[in-house]
Design a protein around this motif. Structure first.
Motif, PDB file in Angstrom:
ATOM      1  N   GLN A  17    -136.226  -0.846  30.282  1.00 34.02           N
ATOM      2  CA  GLN A  17    -137.435  -1.713  29.806  1.00 34.02           C
ATOM      3  C   GLN A  17    -137.411  -2.973  30.295  1.00 34.02           C
ATOM      4  OE1 GLN A  17    -137.324  -1.192  25.365  1.00 34.02           O
ATOM      5  NE2 GLN A  17    -137.992   0.753  25.546  1.00 34.02           N
ATOM      6  N   HIS A  20    -138.079  -3.079  33.996  1.00 28.45           N
ATOM      7  CA  HIS A  20    -139.533  -2.864  34.334  1.00 28.45           C
ATOM      8  C   HIS A  20    -140.269  -4.138  34.219  1.00 28.45           C
ATOM      9  CE1 HIS A  20    -143.351  -0.886  34.383  1.00 28.45           C
ATOM     10  NE2 HIS A  20    -143.514  -1.331  33.420  1.00 28.45           N
ATOM     11  N   ALA A  21    -139.950  -4.797  32.852  1.00 25.72           N
ATOM     12  CA  ALA A  21    -140.763  -5.966  32.397  1.00 25.72           C
ATOM     13  C   ALA A  21    -140.470  -6.950  33.623  1.00 25.72           C
ATOM     14  CB  ALA A  21    -140.362  -6.462  31.367  1.00 25.72           C
ATOM     15  N   ARG A  23    -139.632  -6.681  36.841  1.00 26.24           N
ATOM     16  CA  ARG A  23    -140.435  -6.102  38.122  1.00 26.24           C
ATOM     17  C   ARG A  23    -141.883  -6.337  37.981  1.00 26.24           C
ATOM     18  NH1 ARG A  23    -138.087  -1.717  38.420  1.00 26.24           N
ATOM     19  NH2 ARG A  23    -139.524  -0.521  37.189  1.00 26.24           N
ATOM     20  N   SER A  24    -142.510  -6.068  36.787  1.00 24.14           N
ATOM     21  CA  SER A  24    -143.624  -6.215  36.515  1.00 24.14           C
ATOM     22  C   SER A  24    -144.219  -7.823  36.509  1.00 24.14           C
ATOM     23  CB  SER A  24    -144.045  -5.866  35.210  1.00 24.14           C
ATOM     24  OG  SER A  24    -143.966  -4.347  34.871  1.00 24.14           O
ATOM     25  N   THR A  27    -144.220  -8.678  40.200  1.00 23.64           N
ATOM     26  CA  THR A  27    -145.518  -8.037  41.201  1.00 23.64           C
ATOM     27  C   THR A  27    -146.630  -8.635  40.533  1.00 23.64           C
ATOM     28  OG1 THR A  27    -145.452  -5.993  39.648  1.00 23.64           O
ATOM     29  CG2 THR A  27    -144.128  -5.822  41.575  1.00 23.64           C
ATOM     30  N   ARG A  28    -146.851  -9.020  39.330  1.00 26.35           N
ATOM     31  CA  ARG A  28    -147.755  -9.662  38.886  1.00 26.35           C
ATOM     32  C   ARG A  28    -148.005 -11.043  39.571  1.00 26.35           C
ATOM     33  NH1 ARG A  28    -147.007 -10.528  32.940  1.00 26.35           N
ATOM     34  NH2 ARG A  28    -145.795 -12.347  33.631  1.00 26.35           N
ATOM     35  N   GLU A  51    -133.990  -5.458  38.800  1.00 24.08           N
ATOM     36  CA  GLU A  51    -134.950  -5.019  38.589  1.00 24.08           C
ATOM     37  C   GLU A  51    -135.166  -3.292  38.738  1.00 24.08           C
ATOM     38  OE1 GLU A  51    -138.138  -6.317  40.956  1.00 24.08           O
ATOM     39  OE2 GLU A  51    -138.031  -8.475  40.270  1.00 24.08           O
ATOM     40  N   TYR A  69    -140.789 -15.953  37.588  1.00 25.51           N
ATOM     41  CA  TYR A  69    -142.141 -15.032  37.430  1.00 25.51           C
ATOM     42  C   TYR A  69    -142.748 -15.614  36.457  1.00 25.51           C
ATOM     43  CZ  TYR A  69    -138.596 -11.668  39.541  1.00 25.51           C
ATOM     44  OH  TYR A  69    -137.693 -11.038  40.223  1.00 25.51           O
ATOM     45  N   GLU A  75    -142.846 -13.377  26.336  1.00 20.49           N
ATOM     46  CA  GLU A  75    -142.172 -12.372  27.246  1.00 20.49           C
ATOM     47  C   GLU A  75    -140.763 -12.666  27.266  1.00 20.49           C
ATOM     48  OE1 GLU A  75    -145.958 -11.456  30.114  1.00 20.49           O
ATOM     49  OE2 GLU A  75    -145.092 -13.406  30.377  1.00 20.49           O
TER      50      GLU A  75
END
Length: 87
Positions: A17, A20-21, A23-24, A27-28, A51, A69, A75
């Motif tokens: 998790q 993923h958070a 990496r997200s 990519t955002r 990541e 990021y 977050e």
């Protein structure tokens, strides 16, 4: 005739998790791992390991990547909690 899928999903753990958070978040922003590495001062390999969930970030690495990021405080707090569950 239907067939079952031969791929299995990875179990969702705090480590996956967290990976993923992060990496997200990257990519955002639309930046590559190479750019994330440049902005954070980490190696591209290290960013990729984190990541992909291969390695967990240290507390300072997590703080740095969260700033790079542009994650919100909520977050960031969630990621800190996930990291604590891994340790």
């Amino acid at each position: 005739m239907t067939t079952a899928s031969t791929t299995s999903a990875q179990p969702s753990t705090p480590a996956t998790q967290l990976a993923h958070a992060l990496r997200s978040g990257r990519t955002r922003l639309g930046i590559s791992t190479r750019e994330a590495a440049r902005r954070s001062g980490l190696s591209r390999a290290r960013v990729s390991e984190i990541e992909r969930g291969v390695e967990s970030p240290t507390a300072p690495e997590l703080d740095t990547l969260s700033r790079v990021y542009e994650l919100t405080m909520d977050e960031w707090a969630t990621l800190v909690t996930m990291r604590q569950e891994i340790s």
